[in-house]
Enzyme design. Structure first.
Site, PDB file in Angstrom:
ATOM      1  N   SER A  47      -1.161  -5.804  -2.676  1.00 57.70           N
ATOM      2  CA  SER A  47      -1.657  -6.692  -1.632  1.00 57.70           C
ATOM      3  C   SER A  47      -0.963  -6.514  -0.279  1.00 57.70           C
ATOM      4  CB  SER A  47      -1.515  -8.130  -2.131  1.00 57.70           C
ATOM      5  OG  SER A  47      -1.742  -9.042  -1.113  1.00 57.70           O
ATOM      6  N   ASP A  49       1.193  -4.346   0.625  1.00 55.59           N
ATOM      7  CA  ASP A  49       1.216  -2.925   1.003  1.00 55.59           C
ATOM      8  C   ASP A  49      -0.029  -2.579   1.807  1.00 55.59           C
ATOM      9  OD1 ASP A  49       2.773  -3.296  -1.544  1.00 55.59           O
ATOM     10  OD2 ASP A  49       3.303  -1.202  -1.158  1.00 55.59           O
ATOM     11  N   GLY A 177       7.668 -10.345  -2.638  1.00 53.18           N
ATOM     12  CA  GLY A 177       7.696  -8.973  -2.130  1.00 53.18           C
ATOM     13  C   GLY A 177       9.095  -8.373  -2.180  1.00 53.18           C
ATOM     14  N   ASP A 179      11.349  -8.413  -4.611  1.00 50.00           N
ATOM     15  CA  ASP A 179      11.431  -8.789  -6.018  1.00 50.00           C
ATOM     16  C   ASP A 179      12.841  -8.942  -6.573  1.00 50.00           C
ATOM     17  OD1 ASP A 179       8.953  -7.884  -5.298  1.00 50.00           O
ATOM     18  OD2 ASP A 179       8.786  -6.389  -6.880  1.00 50.00           O
ATOM     19  N   GLU A 414      10.856   5.241  -0.214  1.00 51.83           N
ATOM     20  CA  GLU A 414      10.540   3.810  -0.339  1.00 51.83           C
ATOM     21  C   GLU A 414      11.602   2.971   0.383  1.00 51.83           C
ATOM     22  OE1 GLU A 414      10.251   2.761  -4.450  1.00 51.83           O
ATOM     23  OE2 GLU A 414       9.312   0.807  -4.067  1.00 51.83           O
TER      24      GLU A 414
HETATM   25  C1  9WN Z   1       5.905  -5.237  -8.348  1.00 47.55           C
HETATM   26  C2  9WN Z   1       4.359  -1.832  -4.266  1.00 47.55           C
HETATM   27  C3  9WN Z   1       5.318  -2.976  -4.588  1.00 47.55           C
HETATM   28  C4  9WN Z   1       5.730  -3.765  -3.338  1.00 47.55           C
HETATM   29  C5  9WN Z   1       6.875  -4.731  -3.624  1.00 47.55           C
HETATM   30  C6  9WN Z   1       8.001  -3.956  -4.302  1.00 47.55           C
HETATM   31  C7  9WN Z   1       7.507  -3.271  -5.570  1.00 47.55           C
HETATM   32  C8  9WN Z   1       6.400  -3.918  -7.715  1.00 47.55           C
HETATM   33  C9  9WN Z   1       7.290  -3.190  -8.693  1.00 47.55           C
HETATM   34  O1  9WN Z   1       6.451  -2.391  -5.236  1.00 47.55           O
HETATM   35  O2  9WN Z   1       7.069  -4.267  -6.489  1.00 47.55           O
HETATM   36  O3  9WN Z   1       4.979  -5.861  -7.497  1.00 47.55           O
HETATM   37  O4  9WN Z   1       6.767  -2.704  -9.707  1.00 47.55           O
HETATM   38  O5  9WN Z   1       8.487  -3.093  -8.451  1.00 47.55           O
HETATM   39  O6  9WN Z   1       9.083  -4.794  -4.574  1.00 47.55           O
HETATM   40  O7  9WN Z   1       7.308  -5.335  -2.429  1.00 47.55           O
HETATM   41  O8  9WN Z   1       4.648  -4.486  -2.860  1.00 47.55           O
HETATM   42  O9  9WN Z   1       4.912  -1.026  -3.266  1.00 47.55           O
END
Ligand code: 9WN
Length: 444
Positions: A47, A49, A177, A179, A414
């Site tokens: 979302s 992203d 976001g 996490d 990343e």
């Molecule tokens: C879980 C996609 C996403 C970002 C998040 C980031 C990471 C996912 C994960 O990747 O989260 O949603 O599997 O770690 O923390 O900000 O949207 O890039």
């Protein structure tokens, strides 16, 4: 606002090369109607992203940027939530964990048109939609008339279903976001690590990224338990707000919600609607945010643990994000600037690149583990925008130069070590490519 040292930026020729590589990444990560954050680690549409990605796409393919956002809105639930993952049906269920069969969105009575997760992410979509609308020229209002109802429904969902004392609550670390932020360590301690659950799934993330740069197995088990609890209660928000083991009010999420209201006001104006309600809402959220989450003792906004009622004493980049709000009281704005440039984040100081995601002076700071220290381009970009709006142009420019230099030195990673600039997490990461394009387009 005084800047001690300005980093030299890569020469123009390198910028052309960087822009070409960024475009190639966005093209390779496009799967027909949306862009995956990363082909292997995150092989679906995420979302927030997609919003950052659209900001970059608007400069090279405005219609593609529009499709990126509209396809995400196509996965919106009947209750207005925009899910944090919209799954690509062409990708195997076990390519990412937790996949569609975990979330079971198709089992819901009013199920979304495609499989999705049941969580949300920070509402940055109106900010991207406003930019995409402008980039589409004469077609901007057509796009706005399709995007606006989805954005209003998202906004209403947050206000009606997630508000607690006037701010939005989030019910899973993934919803913030950020996490793996150390701010969540304390509330996550209340979430048992279920050993039986532990053996019931296979993490896919550590097939594609170093485990030392990802969350621990214990934290992953907690993430899974929280998501299962919400799912098994039919994604019922009354249940989750009152019963979930993890409910927090995050300053980053709420600041972006308020900023989105200002973007919605601009979109409303283009559509000939009254923008006043959105502006009032932005002011209201800003006031409540300062009232409830500003910590005079920490000189930063802190998250609140709804279960305990306590502020969580961790200085994270989320606590600086309210700098994007024009209505901040001057004293709070100046204090945030001092914290941003002081020892905890070191922004603009020699030897620090971008804005670290976590307090450099905290013993839990880790420059390689995700959200526990590394610099990310999206949060650094948000702070550069906030600085620019408050007249901190010099530091804003330095942060933008840092972002370009990080990518020039380490590639489209990343996240990055704020001190050494080394790249971590996945490679060919879409929002790093998109935000780089956005920065370079602004320079041109
Ligand atoms: C879980 C996609 C996403 C970002 C998040 C980031 C990471 C996912 C994960 O990747 O989260 O949603 O599997 O770690 O923390 O900000 O949207 O890039």
């Amino acid at each position: 606002m005084v800047i001690t040292q300005s980093r030299s930026i890569a020469p123009e020729l390198d910028h052309d090369q960087l822009a070409r590589t960024a475009m190639r990444i966005l093209i390779e990560n496009w799967h027909g109607y949306a862009t995956v954050p990363s082909r292997r680690l995150y092989p679906h549409q995420w979302s927030w992203d997609s919003a950052f990605i659209a900001l970059g796409q608007q400069h090279i393919a405005p219609r593609r940027a529009a499709v990126e956002l509209l396809s995400l809105f196509g996965a919106q639930w009947a209750d207005g939530r925009i899910p944090h993952i919209a799954f690509n049906p062409a990708v195997a269920d076990d390519a990412y964990f937790p996949g569609p069969s975990f979330w079971r969105s198709s089992h819901l009575p009013a199920h979304p048109p495609i499989d999705t997760s049941g969580l949300i992410q920070p509402p940055v979509h109106a900010i991207a939609a406003r930019a995409v609308m402008d980039s589409l020229g004469a077609h901007g209002s057509d796009f706005a008339s399709r995007a606006y109802p989805a954005l209003i429904a998202q906004d209403s969902y947050i206000r009606a279903r997630r508000s607690l004392n006037g701010l939005a609550a989030v019910v899973h670390p993934w919803e913030t976001g950020l996490d793996n932020s150390p701010a969540w360590d304390e509330p996550l301690r209340a979430v048992p690590v279920d050993l039986l659950l532990f053996d019931s799934y296979t993490r896919r993330d550590i097939d594609h990224a170093r485990s030392s740069e990802r969350p621990t197995d214990e934290d992953y088990a907690r993430y899974v338990r929280l998501a299962l609890g919400y799912r098994d209660h039919g994604y019922n928000d009354d249940w989750v707000r009152s019963q979930s083991e993890f409910v927090v009010v995050d300053p980053g999420f709420n600041a972006l919600w308020a900023w989105s209201e200002l973007a919605l006001a601009e979109i409303a104006q283009v559509l000939g609607r009254d923008p006043a309600g959105h502006r009032r809402e932005a002011e209201r959220i800003t006031t409540v945010l300062v009232d409830q989450l500003w910590s005079a003792s920490h000189q930063i906004f802190l998250a609140r643990d709804v279960r305990s009622g306590d502020l969580l004493a961790a200085r994270t980049v989320a606590g600086l994000i309210p700098l994007v709000l024009p209505g901040l009281p001057a004293g709070v704005r100046d204090a945030l600037y001092a914290t941003l440039t002081g020892p905890s984040f070191g922004a603009g100081q020699p030897g620090i690149r971008g804005v670290p995601s976590f307090d450099l002076t905290d013993r839990r700071y880790n420059p390689r583990r995700y959200w526990r220290g590394p610099t990310w381009l999206n949060t650094t970009w948000l702070l550069a925008e906030g600085l620019r709006m408050h007249g901190g142009d010099e530091l804003a420019q330095r942060l933008r130069d840092d972002m370009v230099a990080l990518v020039a030195d380490a590639g489209f990673r990343e996240y990055f070590n704020p001190r050494t600039g080394s790249g971590h997490g996945t490679s060919n990461f879409s929002w790093s490519a998109a935000l780089l394009l956005h920065l370079l387009a602004e320079r041109a």
